[in-house]
Design a protein around this motif. Structure first.
Motif, PDB file in Angstrom:
ATOM      1  N   MET A   1       0.830  -1.198   0.000  1.00 21.16           N
ATOM      2  CA  MET A   1       0.000   0.000   0.000  1.00 21.16           C
ATOM      3  C   MET A   1       0.867   1.251   0.000  1.00 21.16           C
ATOM      4  N   VAL A   2       0.255   2.340  -0.391  1.00 20.92           N
ATOM      5  CA  VAL A   2       0.941   3.627  -0.430  1.00 20.92           C
ATOM      6  C   VAL A   2       0.126   4.646   0.357  1.00 20.92           C
ATOM      7  N   TRP A   3       0.793   5.340   1.258  1.00 21.49           N
ATOM      8  CA  TRP A   3       0.158   6.421   2.007  1.00 21.49           C
ATOM      9  C   TRP A   3       0.938   7.701   1.750  1.00 21.49           C
ATOM     10  N   GLU A   4       0.277   8.817   1.822  1.00 19.69           N
ATOM     11  CA  GLU A   4       0.938  10.107   1.687  1.00 19.69           C
ATOM     12  C   GLU A   4       0.510  11.009   2.835  1.00 19.69           C
ATOM     13  N   ARG A   5       1.472  11.723   3.387  1.00 19.50           N
ATOM     14  CA  ARG A   5       1.201  12.619   4.501  1.00 19.50           C
ATOM     15  C   ARG A   5       1.848  13.976   4.223  1.00 19.50           C
ATOM     16  N   ASP A   6       1.090  15.040   4.443  1.00 18.67           N
ATOM     17  CA  ASP A   6       1.637  16.391   4.318  1.00 18.67           C
ATOM     18  C   ASP A   6       2.246  16.801   5.653  1.00 18.67           C
ATOM     19  N   VAL A   7       3.496  17.235   5.611  1.00 16.39           N
ATOM     20  CA  VAL A   7       4.216  17.653   6.806  1.00 16.39           C
ATOM     21  C   VAL A   7       4.675  19.093   6.602  1.00 16.39           C
ATOM     22  N   VAL A   8       4.312  19.976   7.532  1.00 15.67           N
ATOM     23  CA  VAL A   8       4.704  21.373   7.441  1.00 15.67           C
ATOM     24  C   VAL A   8       5.867  21.615   8.401  1.00 15.67           C
ATOM     25  N   VAL A   9       6.991  22.053   7.858  1.00 13.57           N
ATOM     26  CA  VAL A   9       8.188  22.345   8.645  1.00 13.57           C
ATOM     27  C   VAL A   9       8.654  23.737   8.282  1.00 13.57           C
ATOM     28  N   GLU A  10       8.636  24.625   9.268  1.00 14.50           N
ATOM     29  CA  GLU A  10       9.062  26.015   9.074  1.00 14.50           C
ATOM     30  C   GLU A  10       8.362  26.650   7.869  1.00 14.50           C
ATOM     31  N   ASP A  11       7.043  26.502   7.857  1.00 13.78           N
ATOM     32  CA  ASP A  11       6.158  27.102   6.850  1.00 13.78           C
ATOM     33  C   ASP A  11       6.318  26.501   5.459  1.00 13.78           C
ATOM     34  N   ILE A  12       7.027  25.393   5.349  1.00 14.17           N
ATOM     35  CA  ILE A  12       7.170  24.709   4.068  1.00 14.17           C
ATOM     36  C   ILE A  12       6.441  23.374   4.154  1.00 14.17           C
ATOM     37  N   CYS A  13       5.563  23.106   3.204  1.00 12.42           N
ATOM     38  CA  CYS A  13       4.800  21.857   3.197  1.00 12.42           C
ATOM     39  C   CYS A  13       5.531  20.824   2.338  1.00 12.42           C
ATOM     40  N   ARG A  15       5.250  16.736   1.123  1.00 10.96           N
ATOM     41  CA  ARG A  15       4.430  15.527   1.078  1.00 10.96           C
ATOM     42  C   ARG A  15       5.341  14.306   1.157  1.00 10.96           C
ATOM     43  N   VAL A  16       5.148  13.517   2.195  1.00 12.79           N
ATOM     44  CA  VAL A  16       5.968  12.326   2.436  1.00 12.79           C
ATOM     45  C   VAL A  16       5.226  11.096   1.935  1.00 12.79           C
ATOM     46  N   LEU A  17       5.936  10.233   1.208  1.00 14.45           N
ATOM     47  CA  LEU A  17       5.343   8.982   0.750  1.00 14.45           C
ATOM     48  C   LEU A  17       5.796   7.854   1.667  1.00 14.45           C
ATOM     49  N   ILE A  18       4.831   7.096   2.158  1.00 11.30           N
ATOM     50  CA  ILE A  18       5.078   5.955   3.038  1.00 11.30           C
ATOM     51  C   ILE A  18       4.520   4.726   2.338  1.00 11.30           C
ATOM     52  N   SER A  19       5.327   3.682   2.251  1.00  7.53           N
ATOM     53  CA  SER A  19       4.847   2.516   1.507  1.00  7.53           C
ATOM     54  C   SER A  19       5.577   1.255   1.927  1.00  7.53           C
ATOM     55  N   ASP A  20       4.902   0.109   1.694  1.00  7.20           N
ATOM     56  CA  ASP A  20       5.539  -1.190   1.862  1.00  7.20           C
ATOM     57  C   ASP A  20       5.883  -1.801   0.507  1.00  7.20           C
ATOM     58  N   GLU A  21       5.778  -0.980  -0.556  1.00  7.07           N
ATOM     59  CA  GLU A  21       6.042  -1.440  -1.913  1.00  7.07           C
ATOM     60  C   GLU A  21       7.365  -0.850  -2.411  1.00  7.07           C
ATOM     61  N   ALA A  22       8.301  -1.715  -2.755  1.00  8.67           N
ATOM     62  CA  ALA A  22       9.625  -1.270  -3.174  1.00  8.67           C
ATOM     63  C   ALA A  22       9.567  -0.381  -4.410  1.00  8.67           C
ATOM     64  N   GLU A  23       8.739  -0.750  -5.385  1.00 12.34           N
ATOM     65  CA  GLU A  23       8.674   0.035  -6.624  1.00 12.34           C
ATOM     66  C   GLU A  23       8.192   1.452  -6.368  1.00 12.34           C
ATOM     67  N   ALA A  24       7.182   1.595  -5.518  1.00  8.96           N
ATOM     68  CA  ALA A  24       6.651   2.926  -5.206  1.00  8.96           C
ATOM     69  C   ALA A  24       7.704   3.777  -4.502  1.00  8.96           C
ATOM     70  N   LEU A  25       8.442   3.164  -3.595  1.00  8.06           N
ATOM     71  CA  LEU A  25       9.485   3.898  -2.872  1.00  8.06           C
ATOM     72  C   LEU A  25      10.622   4.311  -3.805  1.00  8.06           C
ATOM     73  N   LEU A  26      11.025   3.398  -4.698  1.00  5.08           N
ATOM     74  CA  LEU A  26      12.093   3.708  -5.643  1.00  5.08           C
ATOM     75  C   LEU A  26      11.712   4.859  -6.565  1.00  5.08           C
ATOM     76  N   ALA A  27      10.480   4.839  -7.059  1.00  2.34           N
ATOM     77  CA  ALA A  27      10.023   5.887  -7.976  1.00  2.34           C
ATOM     78  C   ALA A  27       9.978   7.240  -7.268  1.00  2.34           C
ATOM     79  N   ALA A  28       9.474   7.247  -6.041  1.00  2.00           N
ATOM     80  CA  ALA A  28       9.384   8.498  -5.288  1.00  2.00           C
ATOM     81  C   ALA A  28      10.768   9.031  -4.950  1.00  2.00           C
ATOM     82  N   LYS A  29      11.683   8.144  -4.589  1.00  8.03           N
ATOM     83  CA  LYS A  29      13.048   8.568  -4.255  1.00  8.03           C
ATOM     84  C   LYS A  29      13.743   9.142  -5.480  1.00  8.03           C
TER      85      LYS A  29
END
Length: 237
Positions: A1-13, A15-29
């Motif tokens: 599965m793939v999850w996405e979370r918006d994280v705001v750090v010092e007024d900058i948003c 989007r972090v991708l969290i996944s248990d799928e290697a292909e999804a992680l490789l593509a995002a990286k």
């Protein structure tokens, strides 16, 4: 599965991708995104492309993701703060604020030489996730000294160290900074932290008095002669 979370750090948003799928992680990286691998509750996932791993999606909470984003974007972790002070990781730009003082050793020069400070940040913070942190005055951003953890003995005992620069001593900053470090250890490491210790010169009565105010007791093992070891047991001992 793939999850996405918006994280705001010092007024900058970010989007972090969290996944248990290697292909999804490789593509995002490959696209330059911040990624976190999710191993699953059985811990069997093989996700070597992810520098950050969680056992379940529930473990990827806001605090954890903020830290991941800060590390990936080269922003310092915020350790703690109170009314007067902020305790945070050093940045390379801080080297300009750190004064040279009589008696400085090689370990002290790390913090006012940019290349050495950059190497310290990359190795110490990234791999151990603790170290000496900047004691910053909140009202003007002035760095008053450093405080943090310099060692863990493998048995759950962390070494406390601090140094307030000469112009700002005897104003209570050391006690406040050390208290924040202590509270951080109990909160961050919980039952794994058996205690905190500090080693000081026997003639350093100011540091000995400060440690006693913080609840430390003089212990015999570990030091002899001109140096004394003080220890504070953890709340779960």
């Amino acid at each position: 599965m793939v999850w996405e979370r918006d994280v705001v750090v010092e007024d900058i948003c970010c989007r972090v991708l969290i996944s248990d799928e290697a292909e999804a992680l490789l593509a995002a990286k490959a696209a330059g995104r911040v990624i976190v691998g999710c191993l699953g509750e059985d811990g069997r996932g093989q996700l070597p492309m992810a520098d950050y791993l969680v056992e379940s999606i529930d473990a990827a909470d806001g605090r954890y993701l903020e830290r991941v984003v800060r590390r990936e974007r080269g922003l310092p972790w915020k350790i703690a703060e109170n009314n007067r002070l902020r305790l945070r990781e050093f940045t390379v730009g801080d080297a300009m604020q750190i004064p040279e003082e009589p008696g400085d050793q090689a370990a002290d020069r790390v913090f006012y030489e940019r290349e050495k400070l950059a190497a310290y940040i990359q190795s110490q913070y990234r791999f151990l996730e603790y170290g000496l942190w900047a004691v910053e005055r909140k009202r003007d951003g002035k760095i008053l000294g450093k405080a943090g953890l310099t060692n863990c003995d493998g048995n759950g005992y962390f070494e406390l160290a601090y140094h307030i620069f000469k112009p700002w001593r005897r104003q209570g900053y050391a006690q406040e900074a050390c208290r924040m470090v202590i509270d951080y250890v109990w909160e961050e490491y919980k039952e794994a932290a058996k205690g905190i210790y500090a080693v000081v010169e026997a003639s350093n009565y100011a540091s000995a008095g400060l440690l006693q105010k913080l609840g430390f007791s003089l212990t015999e093992p570990g030091c002899s002669g001109a140096r004394h070891r003080y220890c504070l047991c953890g709340p779960y001992c």
